[in-house]
Design a protein around this motif. Sequence first.
Motif, PDB file in Angstrom:
ATOM      1  N   ALA B 100       0.825  -1.209   0.000  1.00  0.00           N
ATOM      2  CA  ALA B 100       0.000   0.000   0.000  1.00  0.00           C
ATOM      3  C   ALA B 100       0.858   1.258   0.000  1.00  0.00           C
ATOM      4  N   LYS B 101       2.097   1.149   0.516  1.00  0.00           N
ATOM      5  CA  LYS B 101       2.980   2.318   0.537  1.00  0.00           C
ATOM      6  C   LYS B 101       3.827   2.426  -0.725  1.00  0.00           C
ATOM      7  N   ASP B 102       3.741   1.381  -1.571  1.00  0.00           N
ATOM      8  CA  ASP B 102       4.638   1.303  -2.713  1.00  0.00           C
ATOM      9  C   ASP B 102       4.054   2.064  -3.905  1.00  0.00           C
ATOM     10  N   ASP B 103       4.776   3.054  -4.388  1.00  0.00           N
ATOM     11  CA  ASP B 103       4.299   3.834  -5.540  1.00  0.00           C
ATOM     12  C   ASP B 103       4.090   2.962  -6.761  1.00  0.00           C
ATOM     13  N   ARG B 104       4.963   1.959  -6.932  1.00  0.00           N
ATOM     14  CA  ARG B 104       4.856   1.115  -8.111  1.00  0.00           C
ATOM     15  C   ARG B 104       3.503   0.416  -8.156  1.00  0.00           C
ATOM     16  N   PHE B 105       3.009   0.038  -6.957  1.00  0.00           N
ATOM     17  CA  PHE B 105       1.714  -0.637  -6.907  1.00  0.00           C
ATOM     18  C   PHE B 105       0.597   0.284  -7.395  1.00  0.00           C
ATOM     19  N   TRP B 106       0.591   1.519  -6.875  1.00  0.00           N
ATOM     20  CA  TRP B 106      -0.484   2.446  -7.269  1.00  0.00           C
ATOM     21  C   TRP B 106      -0.373   2.812  -8.738  1.00  0.00           C
ATOM     22  N   LEU B 109      -1.645  -0.192 -10.586  1.00  0.00           N
ATOM     23  CA  LEU B 109      -3.103  -0.232 -10.439  1.00  0.00           C
ATOM     24  C   LEU B 109      -3.750   0.766 -11.392  1.00  0.00           C
ATOM     25  N   GLY B 110      -3.201   1.985 -11.410  1.00  0.00           N
ATOM     26  CA  GLY B 110      -3.725   3.016 -12.307  1.00  0.00           C
ATOM     27  C   GLY B 110      -3.613   2.597 -13.762  1.00  0.00           C
ATOM     28  N   ASN B 111      -2.449   2.060 -14.136  1.00  0.00           N
ATOM     29  CA  ASN B 111      -2.257   1.626 -15.522  1.00  0.00           C
ATOM     30  C   ASN B 111      -3.220   0.509 -15.897  1.00  0.00           C
ATOM     31  N   THR B 112      -3.385  -0.467 -14.989  1.00  0.00           N
ATOM     32  CA  THR B 112      -4.301  -1.565 -15.258  1.00  0.00           C
ATOM     33  C   THR B 112      -5.692  -1.008 -15.517  1.00  0.00           C
ATOM     34  N   SER B 264      -9.143  -7.617 -18.222  1.00  0.00           N
ATOM     35  CA  SER B 264      -8.344  -6.398 -18.055  1.00  0.00           C
ATOM     36  C   SER B 264      -7.471  -6.457 -16.814  1.00  0.00           C
ATOM     37  N   THR B 265      -8.014  -6.975 -15.717  1.00  0.00           N
ATOM     38  CA  THR B 265      -7.209  -7.004 -14.497  1.00  0.00           C
ATOM     39  C   THR B 265      -6.023  -7.949 -14.650  1.00  0.00           C
ATOM     40  N   GLN B 266      -6.102  -8.855 -15.626  1.00  0.00           N
ATOM     41  CA  GLN B 266      -5.031  -9.847 -15.769  1.00  0.00           C
ATOM     42  C   GLN B 266      -4.057  -9.535 -16.886  1.00  0.00           C
ATOM     43  N   LEU B 267      -4.186  -8.373 -17.494  1.00  0.00           N
ATOM     44  CA  LEU B 267      -3.373  -8.030 -18.653  1.00  0.00           C
ATOM     45  C   LEU B 267      -1.886  -8.254 -18.389  1.00  0.00           C
TER      46      LEU B 267
END
Lengths: 303, 338
Positions: B100-106, B109-112, B264-267
Amino acid sequence: MTTDTLQARQDVTRTSPSKRRLRIPGRVGAGRQHHAGPATYILLAVAAVLSIFPLYWTMVAASTDNTRVTQTPPPFLPGPHLFENLGKAWQDAALGKAMVNSMIVAGTIATSTVLFATLAGFAFAKLRFKGRNIALTLVIGTMLVPPQLAVVPLFLLMTDLGWGQKLPAVIFPTLVSAVGVFFMRQYLADALPDELIEAGRVDGAHSLRIFWSIVLPVARPAMAVLFMITFVHAWNDFFWPFIVLDMTNPTVPVALTQLSAGYVRDQSLIMAGALLGTLPLLAMFIVFGRQIVGGIMQGAVKG
Amino acid sequence: MATQTSPAAAGDRPTKEPAGPARPGGGRQQTTKNNRWSTVLHRLDVKGAPYAFIGPFFVVFAAFSLYPLIYTAWISLHRAELASMDLMEWVGFDNFIELAKDDRFWNALGNTFTIGVLSAVPQLLMALGLAHLLNYRLRGSTFFRVAALTPYATSVGAAALVFTMLFERDFGMINWMLSLIGVDNVDWEGNKWAAQFAISTIVIWRWTGYNALLYLAAMQAIPLDRYEAAAIDGASRWQQFLKVTIPGIRPTIVFTIVLSTIGSTQLFGEPLIFGQGPNGITGGADNQYQTLGLLLYEEGWKNYQMGRAATVAWAMFLLLILIFAVQRLLKRLAARSS
């Protein structure tokens, strides 16, 4: 098997309502009330060109050489180097082995999916047993679980079993398909008259015998469609094979990533590889396209 | 199946048959005995066969889906490195908190989400239009249907390779065509939105025809008299499309929305191959098109952090559940307001 029963079998197949439905609705329902005008044909032609053009261009690019393909304007007509490039790509991307692997993987998965889906679909459609509804709900529920949720433990499991980089690692997790079970259930519920099964029982046939002599002949058209659709999916599956296989023993889609990953710099060779990887399924589409289209439409009506 | 029922039958036999020496002769008695025996067999067959028939599905499902599902949850609560899985260290929800603190995750998530919307919305709208066209009385309808479905036969690998070349910056056909109408070369790989657009194009190309056939099948199941009634009421073709066709295929539309949301979530393959080489896994030099699928792979098979990879997997699953919960809620609110 006597000729009488054989005859009866064929009659069943011939007259079953779903056989009729599996056929692509040509004139009966299609078009509804209006004839297509020129605009419709033009738009459809555009759609067809957009669908086919990337594949055509793959062939064009694969038949030229690297300098020609990287010029502007790009080539639109095939060049003279197609077979030369196909041969080179075949070697560079280890496509021969990948092809054999993909055939084994897709063939096994499609066969077992069809077999188990027909067995389970028959049980769900026609047999009464305790827990049937719960079990069927479970089958449908499994469709919602994304494959990503399983990859980490599956990878560890396959490594433990000594199947890392081996084909069973790809085959075993996909031996059955919930969609397939559901598809066969829907089909057999309509296509298989209860009276036929009762008649079999009265004649003293046990369940396996009924399955073999009564269910299978009726289910055959749907089985063929399910086989082809599963084969296409298994052949094209990427995520899990990419994780569990490496370049020494790839399936076709995995081998193709080698072409993009910079091991091959020649653009024409890359396109030759992409073309090779697609050819078997394209061939299948040219021969069975009608049936596959009909199968997808059939699944949709029910699904 | 047969092997499963017959040992059980053999086991039952002694308890059901009266013990004692077989009585001599008596053809008639022999028959009743045989009858009873076959009744037992028959009952076992009728009761047992269904389970034998559905058994293989559940065995494979339990081994390769249910067990991994639970185990993924367990691993996500550990610090687990690929090389030393036997030394898993319990960390509770630390992986989730770090994620949740990781920018890469957000970012992923945004890209997905954006690639998902960019690919699913045009795809389904175009499929709807295509299905409508295919629903006219047509010559060569089989040809058009098969043509629409050919991209479906192409693997992610091949499709992504071809489109990567078409979208190439310096010599790609798409930039060449754009140059004809005076648009400068677009850096499809380097520019975030351009890259996401290009990746979405691959998805749209592969799946539009498939969805169109699903819609077409549903359209053909709409009773003709509804159109006739609408025509008598003076509805134009466009109004008939909106008021008869669309409501008539609503369940199928919902079905395809669900399918493409899950997809889409699995791209994964499209952005991976579009990145060509080392940039594939990170989704471009600046992660500008890294999806959750790619992030999962990067954590697990590049950084060897299986615990974190399992956490990303769960995040993807929770995201799906969240999307469907929100969709349900919106539907309910819409129903209440109308």
